[in-house]
Write an enzyme that holds these catalytic residues in place. Structure first.
Site, PDB file in Angstrom:
ATOM      1  N   LYS A 201      -7.411  -2.746   1.483  1.00 26.31           N
ATOM      2  CA  LYS A 201      -6.123  -3.460   1.481  1.00 26.31           C
ATOM      3  C   LYS A 201      -6.318  -4.721   0.645  1.00 26.31           C
ATOM      4  CE  LYS A 201      -2.687  -4.476   5.030  1.00 26.31           C
ATOM      5  NZ  LYS A 201      -1.511  -3.956   4.351  1.00 26.31           N
TER       6      LYS A 201
HETATM    7  N1  PPE Z   1       0.616   1.558   3.425  1.00 31.92           N
HETATM    8  C1  PPE Z   1       0.625   0.345   2.876  1.00 31.92           C
HETATM    9  C2  PPE Z   1       0.663   0.218   1.406  1.00 31.92           C
HETATM   10  C3  PPE Z   1       0.607  -0.782   3.700  1.00 31.92           C
HETATM   11  O1  PPE Z   1       0.629  -1.989   3.158  1.00 31.92           O
HETATM   12  C4  PPE Z   1       0.590  -0.624   5.096  1.00 31.92           C
HETATM   13  C5  PPE Z   1       0.603  -1.820   5.986  1.00 31.92           C
HETATM   14  C6  PPE Z   1       0.580   0.686   5.626  1.00 31.92           C
HETATM   15  C7  PPE Z   1       0.569   1.752   4.764  1.00 31.92           C
HETATM   16  C8  PPE Z   1       0.522   0.934   7.102  1.00 31.92           C
HETATM   17  O2  PPE Z   1      -0.700   0.513   7.629  1.00 31.92           O
HETATM   18  P1  PPE Z   1      -0.840   0.033   9.134  1.00 31.92           P
HETATM   19  O3  PPE Z   1      -0.199  -1.296   9.238  1.00 31.92           O
HETATM   20  O4  PPE Z   1      -2.308  -0.017   9.360  1.00 31.92           O
HETATM   21  O5  PPE Z   1      -0.157   1.047   9.973  1.00 31.92           O
HETATM   22  N2  PPE Z   1       1.351  -2.895   5.503  1.00 31.92           N
HETATM   23  C9  PPE Z   1       1.145  -4.217   6.047  1.00 31.92           C
HETATM   24  C10 PPE Z   1       1.702  -5.249   5.122  1.00 31.92           C
HETATM   25  C11 PPE Z   1       3.185  -5.190   4.999  1.00 31.92           C
HETATM   26  C12 PPE Z   1       3.736  -6.233   4.150  1.00 31.92           C
HETATM   27  O6  PPE Z   1       4.786  -5.961   3.647  1.00 31.92           O
HETATM   28  O7  PPE Z   1       3.161  -7.323   4.004  1.00 31.92           O
HETATM   29  C13 PPE Z   1       1.723  -4.344   7.441  1.00 31.92           C
HETATM   30  O8  PPE Z   1       2.523  -3.513   7.877  1.00 31.92           O
HETATM   31  O9  PPE Z   1       1.360  -5.305   8.118  1.00 31.92           O
END
Ligand code: PPE
Length: 309
Positions: free
Chosen positions: A160
């Site tokens: 990330k």
């Molecule tokens: N894909 C991406 C690209 C992503 O950024 C997230 C989280 C996910 C999938 C889902 O991951 P999880 O949170 O572990 O279920 N995105 C984070 C950042 C969002 C933002 O806009 O800033 C979040 O949801 O916290």
């Protein structure tokens, strides 16, 4: 989404006043996107505020740092404790969003990140539904983006990384300007990858499908994994399968998952209603169970919660 400031932000071991949590303009990460971060939520439970899957999020932060060859100058346990401290000192008993960030600070300029200091900050603030209450209730409209998700051999999609989010921002702006709520990105191979900050699921013929994260360029979501567990426990069949664009048009149901967004129905893709254009029964069941689980109302998922007090 506007931010409501809280009192303190944890920066490199100190609790700093919100307004003073600033960095130098020559910080490496500001120029080159060389940081890694997490998004975590805490929820109110009948035993006080609790952080959802805290250790899993901090473990992923360390994996992201490893991929970027960044040495975090704290242990996993220290960062976990610091996260709990931030929730506690800011009196966030009603729940909050938590943003740990590992960034390269002011040191040297130039692409070589190695001489730059590694800094860690953790902020938390109350944050409502990311894609809107209306989206949670009735579903969001989505558009297949003209921007492709990253090729895992161009940037490490398993991490990330802050800089990688220019791709998400481009897709988000494109979708919003075209009048949609959210974008769906195809991966480098043309299969469905994920949304700008969420994983994607479809329901078809009673099966729940989500793209294989590793080769679709998608982040392996912690919410995605939690939803897979919930869906299986509810008796559904869940599989990671490649999906193409038309699989979204023809799905019975579709929804997205992420920490910030939580579980949100998708009501349309490229102007084609998903199912009848209203959230379907499987999506509803999973959404309700997720909302109950994060608030400590489902016994079998109580070990996903890390109490703050
Ligand atoms: N894909 C991406 C690209 C992503 O950024 C997230 C989280 C996910 C999938 C889902 O991951 P999880 O949170 O572990 O279920 N995105 C984070 C950042 C969002 C933002 O806009 O800033 C979040 O949801 O916290």
């Amino acid at each position: 989404m506007p931010i409501t400031p809280t009192e303190k932000i944890w920066m490199d071991g100190e609790l700093v006043d919100w307004a003073d949590a600033t960095v130098h303009v020559l910080s490496h990460t500001l120029h080159y996107g060389s940081g890694v971060f997490e998004g975590i939520r805490a929820y109110p439970t009948d035993r006080g505020v609790a952080v959802f899957r805290l250790r899993d999020h901090i473990a992923r932060l360390f994996v992201s740092a490893k991929v970027f060859l960044i040495d975090i100058p704290y242990s996993v346990d220290e960062v976990i404790e610091a996260t709990r401290t931030v929730v506690r000192v800011n009196g966030l008993g009603e729940g909050c969003y938590i943003r740990p960030l590992v960034y390269l600070g002011y040191g040297e300029m130039g692409l070589n990140p190695m001489p730059s200091p590694v800094n860690v900050s953790i902020a938390a603030w109350p944050w409502g539904t990311y894609l809107g209450d209306e989206g949670v209730r009735n579903g969001v409209s989505t558009k297949i983006s003209s921007w492709r998700r990253h090729d895992p051999n161009a940037v490490p999609t398993a991490a990330k990384g802050t800089g990688m989010y220019v791709n998400s921002s481009l897709a988000k702006v494109e979708a919003l300007k075209a009048g949609y709520d959210e974008a769906v990105l195809l991966g480098p191979d043309g299969n469905v990858s994920e949304c700008t900050g969420e994983n994607i699921f479809v329901v078809r013929d009673g099966r729940i499908l989500t793209p294989p994260t590793s080769d679709s360029g998608a982040l392996e979501g912690i919410t995605q994994r939690s939803v897979e567990t919930i869906a299986r426990d509810l008796g559904h069949e869940v599989a990671h399968e490649q999906l193409i664009r038309t699989d979204l048009y023809t799905a019975d149901e579709a929804f997205l998952t992420g920490t910030a967004a939580e579980v949100v129905p998708i009501r349309a893709v490229d102007d084609r209603p998903v199912g009848d254009g209203t959230p379907g029964p499987v999506t509803r069941e999973i959404q309700e169970t997720y909302f109950a689980a994060v608030r400590g109302q489902v016994d079998r998922y109580k070990d996903w919660l890390d109490r703050v007090e």
